[in-house]
Every structure is written in C-alpha cells, then in structure tokens.
Scaffold this motif. Structure first.
Motif, PDB file in Angstrom:
ATOM      1  N   GLU A 128       0.821  -1.221   0.000  1.00  0.00           N
ATOM      2  CA  GLU A 128       0.000   0.000   0.000  1.00  0.00           C
ATOM      3  C   GLU A 128       0.847   1.259   0.000  1.00  0.00           C
ATOM      4  OE1 GLU A 128      -0.862   0.559   4.733  1.00  0.00           O
ATOM      5  OE2 GLU A 128      -1.911  -1.088   3.739  1.00  0.00           O
ATOM      6  N   TYR A 129       2.164   1.095   0.231  1.00  0.00           N
ATOM      7  CA  TYR A 129       3.042   2.256   0.314  1.00  0.00           C
ATOM      8  C   TYR A 129       3.566   2.692  -1.051  1.00  0.00           C
ATOM      9  CZ  TYR A 129       3.147   1.542   5.372  1.00  0.00           C
ATOM     10  OH  TYR A 129       2.797   1.408   6.692  1.00  0.00           O
ATOM     11  N   ARG A 130       3.388   1.879  -2.085  1.00  0.00           N
ATOM     12  CA  ARG A 130       3.942   2.201  -3.408  1.00  0.00           C
ATOM     13  C   ARG A 130       3.433   3.535  -3.943  1.00  0.00           C
ATOM     14  NH1 ARG A 130       4.482  -2.414  -8.057  1.00  0.00           N
ATOM     15  NH2 ARG A 130       6.576  -3.132  -7.522  1.00  0.00           N
ATOM     16  N   LYS A 131       2.130   3.613  -4.150  1.00  0.00           N
ATOM     17  CA  LYS A 131       1.531   4.825  -4.710  1.00  0.00           C
ATOM     18  C   LYS A 131       1.693   6.003  -3.765  1.00  0.00           C
ATOM     19  CE  LYS A 131      -1.961   2.562  -7.613  1.00  0.00           C
ATOM     20  NZ  LYS A 131      -3.424   2.381  -7.854  1.00  0.00           N
ATOM     21  N   LEU A 132       1.605   5.728  -2.454  1.00  0.00           N
ATOM     22  CA  LEU A 132       1.727   6.792  -1.455  1.00  0.00           C
ATOM     23  C   LEU A 132       3.075   7.498  -1.583  1.00  0.00           C
ATOM     24  CD1 LEU A 132       0.677   6.571   2.258  1.00  0.00           C
ATOM     25  CD2 LEU A 132       2.961   7.352   1.698  1.00  0.00           C
ATOM     26  N   ILE A 133       4.163   6.731  -1.667  1.00  0.00           N
ATOM     27  CA  ILE A 133       5.513   7.310  -1.729  1.00  0.00           C
ATOM     28  C   ILE A 133       5.726   8.069  -3.037  1.00  0.00           C
ATOM     29  CG2 ILE A 133       7.966   6.737  -1.859  1.00  0.00           C
ATOM     30  CD1 ILE A 133       7.416   4.453   0.111  1.00  0.00           C
ATOM     31  N   ILE A 134       5.288   7.499  -4.162  1.00  0.00           N
ATOM     32  CA  ILE A 134       5.478   8.161  -5.463  1.00  0.00           C
ATOM     33  C   ILE A 134       4.688   9.461  -5.534  1.00  0.00           C
ATOM     34  CG2 ILE A 134       5.075   7.953  -7.954  1.00  0.00           C
ATOM     35  CD1 ILE A 134       5.641   4.936  -7.648  1.00  0.00           C
ATOM     36  N   CYS A 135       3.426   9.438  -5.066  1.00  0.00           N
ATOM     37  CA  CYS A 135       2.603  10.665  -5.073  1.00  0.00           C
ATOM     38  C   CYS A 135       3.177  11.729  -4.154  1.00  0.00           C
ATOM     39  CB  CYS A 135       1.164  10.337  -4.663  1.00  0.00           C
ATOM     40  SG  CYS A 135       0.228   9.433  -5.901  1.00  0.00           S
ATOM     41  N   ALA A 136       3.705  11.311  -3.011  1.00  0.00           N
ATOM     42  CA  ALA A 136       4.320  12.261  -2.082  1.00  0.00           C
ATOM     43  C   ALA A 136       5.546  12.907  -2.719  1.00  0.00           C
ATOM     44  CB  ALA A 136       4.704  11.559  -0.790  1.00  0.00           C
ATOM     45  N   CYS A 137       6.316  12.119  -3.468  1.00  0.00           N
ATOM     46  CA  CYS A 137       7.514  12.624  -4.145  1.00  0.00           C
ATOM     47  C   CYS A 137       7.140  13.662  -5.204  1.00  0.00           C
ATOM     48  CB  CYS A 137       8.278  11.469  -4.767  1.00  0.00           C
ATOM     49  SG  CYS A 137       9.722  11.967  -5.712  1.00  0.00           S
ATOM     50  N   ILE A 138       6.130  13.357  -6.025  1.00  0.00           N
ATOM     51  CA  ILE A 138       5.692  14.292  -7.075  1.00  0.00           C
ATOM     52  C   ILE A 138       5.155  15.578  -6.456  1.00  0.00           C
ATOM     53  CG2 ILE A 138       4.046  14.645  -8.959  1.00  0.00           C
ATOM     54  CD1 ILE A 138       4.208  11.606  -9.472  1.00  0.00           C
ATOM     55  N   SER A 139       4.374  15.442  -5.388  1.00  0.00           N
ATOM     56  CA  SER A 139       3.810  16.622  -4.706  1.00  0.00           C
ATOM     57  C   SER A 139       4.912  17.517  -4.161  1.00  0.00           C
ATOM     58  CB  SER A 139       2.902  16.179  -3.550  1.00  0.00           C
ATOM     59  OG  SER A 139       1.867  15.346  -3.992  1.00  0.00           O
ATOM     60  N   GLY A 140       5.926  16.901  -3.525  1.00  0.00           N
ATOM     61  CA  GLY A 140       7.031  17.675  -2.959  1.00  0.00           C
ATOM     62  C   GLY A 140       7.840  18.389  -4.026  1.00  0.00           C
ATOM     63  N   CYS A 141       8.080  17.708  -5.150  1.00  0.00           N
ATOM     64  CA  CYS A 141       8.835  18.339  -6.250  1.00  0.00           C
ATOM     65  C   CYS A 141       8.074  19.518  -6.845  1.00  0.00           C
ATOM     66  CB  CYS A 141       9.136  17.307  -7.333  1.00  0.00           C
ATOM     67  SG  CYS A 141      10.399  16.102  -6.862  1.00  0.00           S
ATOM     68  N   LEU A 142       6.758  19.382  -6.986  1.00  0.00           N
ATOM     69  CA  LEU A 142       5.937  20.494  -7.482  1.00  0.00           C
ATOM     70  C   LEU A 142       6.001  21.686  -6.526  1.00  0.00           C
ATOM     71  CD1 LEU A 142       2.781  18.567  -8.756  1.00  0.00           C
ATOM     72  CD2 LEU A 142       4.331  19.917 -10.168  1.00  0.00           C
ATOM     73  N   PHE A 143       5.896  21.397  -5.248  1.00  0.00           N
ATOM     74  CA  PHE A 143       5.907  22.463  -4.242  1.00  0.00           C
ATOM     75  C   PHE A 143       7.261  23.168  -4.196  1.00  0.00           C
ATOM     76  CE2 PHE A 143       6.453  23.923   0.185  1.00  0.00           C
ATOM     77  CZ  PHE A 143       5.394  24.823   0.242  1.00  0.00           C
ATOM     78  N   SER A 144       8.338  22.458  -4.582  1.00  0.00           N
ATOM     79  CA  SER A 144       9.676  23.056  -4.525  1.00  0.00           C
ATOM     80  C   SER A 144       9.795  24.290  -5.420  1.00  0.00           C
ATOM     81  CB  SER A 144      10.738  22.021  -4.909  1.00  0.00           C
ATOM     82  OG  SER A 144      10.665  21.712  -6.290  1.00  0.00           O
ATOM     83  N   PHE A 145       8.998  24.345  -6.515  1.00  0.00           N
ATOM     84  CA  PHE A 145       9.040  25.527  -7.390  1.00  0.00           C
ATOM     85  C   PHE A 145       8.475  26.756  -6.676  1.00  0.00           C
ATOM     86  CE2 PHE A 145       9.232  22.036 -10.419  1.00  0.00           C
ATOM     87  CZ  PHE A 145      10.215  22.480 -11.288  1.00  0.00           C
ATOM     88  N   PHE A 146       7.531  26.533  -5.787  1.00  0.00           N
ATOM     89  CA  PHE A 146       6.967  27.635  -5.012  1.00  0.00           C
ATOM     90  C   PHE A 146       8.002  28.207  -4.051  1.00  0.00           C
ATOM     91  CE2 PHE A 146       4.584  28.895  -1.095  1.00  0.00           C
ATOM     92  CZ  PHE A 146       3.998  30.046  -1.605  1.00  0.00           C
ATOM     93  N   LEU A 147       8.941  27.377  -3.600  1.00  0.00           N
ATOM     94  CA  LEU A 147       9.970  27.843  -2.667  1.00  0.00           C
ATOM     95  C   LEU A 147      10.892  28.885  -3.297  1.00  0.00           C
ATOM     96  CD1 LEU A 147      10.919  24.439  -0.958  1.00  0.00           C
ATOM     97  CD2 LEU A 147       9.374  26.218  -0.108  1.00  0.00           C
ATOM     98  N   ILE A 148      10.974  28.897  -4.640  1.00  0.00           N
ATOM     99  CA  ILE A 148      11.768  29.923  -5.323  1.00  0.00           C
ATOM    100  C   ILE A 148      11.164  31.306  -5.071  1.00  0.00           C
ATOM    101  CG2 ILE A 148      12.477  30.829  -7.585  1.00  0.00           C
ATOM    102  CD1 ILE A 148      12.793  28.008  -8.568  1.00  0.00           C
ATOM    103  N   GLU A 149       9.845  31.377  -5.051  1.00  0.00           N
ATOM    104  CA  GLU A 149       9.166  32.653  -4.776  1.00  0.00           C
ATOM    105  C   GLU A 149       9.528  33.152  -3.383  1.00  0.00           C
ATOM    106  OE1 GLU A 149       6.740  35.997  -5.053  1.00  0.00           O
ATOM    107  OE2 GLU A 149       7.564  34.688  -6.596  1.00  0.00           O
ATOM    108  N   ILE A 150       9.578  32.236  -2.409  1.00  0.00           N
ATOM    109  CA  ILE A 150       9.962  32.615  -1.048  1.00  0.00           C
ATOM    110  C   ILE A 150      11.408  33.097  -1.017  1.00  0.00           C
ATOM    111  CG2 ILE A 150      10.298  31.741   1.312  1.00  0.00           C
ATOM    112  CD1 ILE A 150       7.972  29.834   0.852  1.00  0.00           C
ATOM    113  N   ALA A 151      12.302  32.368  -1.698  1.00  0.00           N
ATOM    114  CA  ALA A 151      13.722  32.743  -1.732  1.00  0.00           C
ATOM    115  C   ALA A 151      13.929  34.107  -2.392  1.00  0.00           C
ATOM    116  CB  ALA A 151      14.523  31.673  -2.468  1.00  0.00           C
TER     117      ALA A 151
END
Length: 428
Positions: A128-151
């Motif tokens: 059950e952890y397969r999809k959970l880990i991959i989706c969490a990874c994609i979500s985190g990478c997407l959010f990382s672009f928003f961190l540029i605005e903060i920087a």
C-alpha cells in the motif's frame, strides 16, 4: 541644544526603530510568525487526522509527509545557490532565477524517476506504500518551485511577504483536510490528491510570477556554473533529508503501523520547537555569504543564532516537564506511548538548530563539497544505529539515533569551519 527634544519618548523610539537590532528583530518576528502559522496549520492537520482517523492513518500521513519534505526541502539548497549568486556584483537576477527554475526542473524529473524505480524494485506489488511514496515525491517536487518565490523575497529582504508565503500553503491544506474530515474523506487517497493539487497550484503561481525571467536568455557558462554548484549541495541535502527521516522508514519496516503513529504524534509535537530552527535558517542564510568573509559580520551572525538557541532551551525544559500533559491535550490518552519519545526528540531538535549556522557557512563558503561528505557519513552512522537500536529499544532507540547523528554533524561542521578560518587568519 534642546535636551527635551533630544531625549523625548518619540525621539528614543525613532532611534531604536532605526537601529540594526530593531530591523533584525522585526525581520525575525515576521519570519517567525509566518513559520509559526504554517507549522500550526500543519500541526492541527495531524491532530485532526490522529483524533478522527486513528493511529494507523496518522502513520500513513507521517510517511507521506516525510517523503514530501525530502522531495521539497532538499531543493532549498538551490535557493541557497540563488541567494549566493545574486549576492555577487554585476549579476542579472533574471538569468539566475531562470537557472534556479531549470535546475529544479532537472532535479525533480531525476528524483521522481529514481525514487519511483527504487519503490517499484524493492516494494511488493501489493504494498500500500507504493503509490503513497510516489505521489508524495511528485507533490514535494511540485511544491519546490513555489519555494523559489519565497527565496526571491528573502533575497530582497521583504520578510513580510516571506512570512505570508510561509504559511499560505499549509493554511489551504489544513482547510481542505478539515473539510475532507467533515465529509468523511480522510483516507490517504484524498490526502495524496489534495497535496498533488496544492503542489500544482502553488508551483504554477511561482512560474506565473517570474514568467519574464523564464523568457530571458542565459549563457551556457552561467548555467553550468550554477548547476555544478547546486549539484553538490543538492546531493548533500538529499542525503541529509533522507537520513533525517530514516527513523520513519525503519520504524515502518521494523515495527507496526500503530507505533509509527505514536512516533508521528511525538514528531508533530516537536514542531513547537522546530519552527525556531526554520526561522533561524531563513534569517541566517542570506547573511551567511558576508559572514564567511567578514569577521565582524560573522560575530553578529553567530550571536543571532545563539539568542534563538537560548529561547529553544527554555522551550526544551518546558516540553520535557509537561510532555505527558501536551500529548494528552493534543492527541488523547491513546497516544500515551508518545510521551517518552517526545522527551528524547526535543534534544534532537535543539541540536539540529545548533547545526544550522555552521552548515550554512560551509554551504556558501569555499568548501561546499564537505557538506556532502559529512552527510554521507551521517547517513551510514544512522543506518547502523537504527538497525542496532530499534529492535532492542523500539521508538526510544529511533529517537536517540537522531541525537547521536546531530552531535556528529555539529562537531564536523565546526571542525571544518575552524580549519578554513585558520587558513585565512580568522580568529573569533
């Protein structure tokens, strides 16, 4: 001379407000409030899930957020590189911003592909952890672009905007989590869909804000220099983030889901203290390049870090004394097993905060490769300790490992900085 005018209350206030200390205090206040609100909403999300959905669900949520944080926060070093490059004279900020976006894009694709391959290779097809880990990874990478605005706002010393952006995402996530729980949608599928949606929205916002920068042309030499500098720091950050969350991965593998939930509850309670660590990083990183080469600014830089650490020490004592009351109040009697773990984890947090100023100096200094070597050593030390201690001491053993690895980091970064200072003749 008019003494009444010179020493009036208004004149004294104006002088204090104009002082560097006041400016530093106001900036820290903005950042602290933003991070506090962000951590508060994230904390409340965990409490809602723990109380309504139970220890099993908070365990899934803890694992999801661990992967999310690794994917998003490991790119903070790209933002550090952005600040480092923009601090130089005669630079085009638009070109450097584009370099940051392109570097994060390359990193995100590689990170998702590597992690997905690892998950598909080592986890069972029915896990059950397969999809959970991959989706969490994609979500985190997407959010990382928003961190540029903060920087970008951090670079421009617009700490009010930094504070607002710090909690905006967590506020909306909390809002939708609360709505989902109200409607009975508290499964992990709903949470993964929510974070994927929020990551997409916030990344598009950051891209829209800097669309002009993305249209600008950049020289191949500049991008190559930016990419090579970032690569070293990204590698170190990934190793550091993974090693920071090895406790969650080993607990999920060696113990049951309920115990992971108890550990997750204790981790969430430490966010009361860790927000000071986050605020310290936001304030100190822009000042680190100057602190590397200027002794006077170095002393001021370290003094600021020391003051924040003193506040954390007071909080540490408070949390240790009232650990049971905090867990009972926030999570309920069923999470009583989290109390002993919480009393150990707070020491891990404060040591992590002590590491920040010295790690930042190394990252922007002449030996950034040292951060990668140190963090690789830290990860291997952590793996050996987790495999050894968790089977015998359970959750308490997992918490103790974080203390040992942070002590290693603190000693290593201070030792390297002393060697660098001796070469250039610095003496604090």
């Amino acid at each position: 001379m008019n003494y009444n005018q010179s020493y009036s209350i208004t004149a004294i206030k104006e002088r204090l407000w104009a002082s560097p200390f006041s400016s530093l205090f106001s900036n820290f206040s903005y950042v602290f409030c933003g991070i506090f609100l962000g951590r508060l909403f994230n904390f409340l999300s965990g409490i809602l899930i723990a109380r309504i959905a139970g220890a099993g669900s908070i365990g899934d949520y803890t694992l999801f957020m661990s992967v999310f944080v690794i994917a998003s926060e490991s790119t903070l070093v790209i933002d550090t590189t952005l600040i480092k490059f923009c601090s130089r004279q005669f630079v085009n900020k638009n070109e450097i911003l584009k370099c940051a976006f392109l570097t994060k894009f390359i990193y995100s694709i590689l990170f998702v592909l590597i992690l997905s391959g690892f998950v598909l290779l080592f986890l069972d097809s029915d896990s059950e952890y397969r999809k959970l880990i991959i989706c969490a990874c994609i979500s985190g990478c997407l959010f990382s672009f928003f961190l540029i605005e903060i920087a970008f706002n951090q670079l421009n010393s617009d700490y009010f905007k930094v504070s607002v952006l710090q909690f905006a995402c967590q506020f909306f996530c909390f809002l939708f989590i609360a709505l989902g729980l109200f409607l009975g949608l508290y499964g992990i599928k709903y949470l993964t869909a929510l974070y994927l949606m929020m990551g997409t929205v916030f990344s598009l916002f950051s891209i829209w804000r800097h669309i002009d920068s993305l249209k600008s042309k950049i020289s191949g030499a500049l991008f190559k220099n930016f990419l090579s500098t970032s690569l070293i720091l990204i590698s170190a950050a990934i190793v550091n983030q993974v090693s920071n969350r090895l406790d969650v991965f080993f607990i999920s593998g060696l113990l049951d889901k309920a115990e992971l939930g108890y550990y997750g509850a204790a981790l969430r309670t430490t966010s009361i203290m860790s927000l000071f660590t986050a605020a310290t990083r936001v304030i100190l990183v822009p000042n680190a390049p100057d602190a590397v080469i200027n002794l006077k600014k170095r002393k001021k830089y370290l003094m600021m870090a020391m003051k924040i650490l003193m506040i954390q020490l007071v909080l540490l004592i408070t949390v240790v004394i009232f650990a049971k009351d905090l867990i009972m109040l926030l999570f309920g009697e069923q999470y009583i097993d989290s109390v002993s773990v919480l009393r150990i984890l707070v020491f891990q947090v404060i040591l992590g905060s002590a590491v920040v100023p010295f790690q930042s100096l190394i990252q922007v200094g002449p030996r950034p490769k040292a951060t990668l070597i140190i963090n690789i050593k830290k990860m291997f030390i952590g793996i050996v300790c987790y495999v050894t201690l968790i089977p015998f001491l359970g959750l308490s053993g997992a918490a103790m490992v974080g203390i040992l690895t942070n002590l290693f980091l603190l000693y290593s970064f201070i030792s390297i900085q002393i060697k660098i200072d001796m070469k250039v003749g610095f003496s604090l």
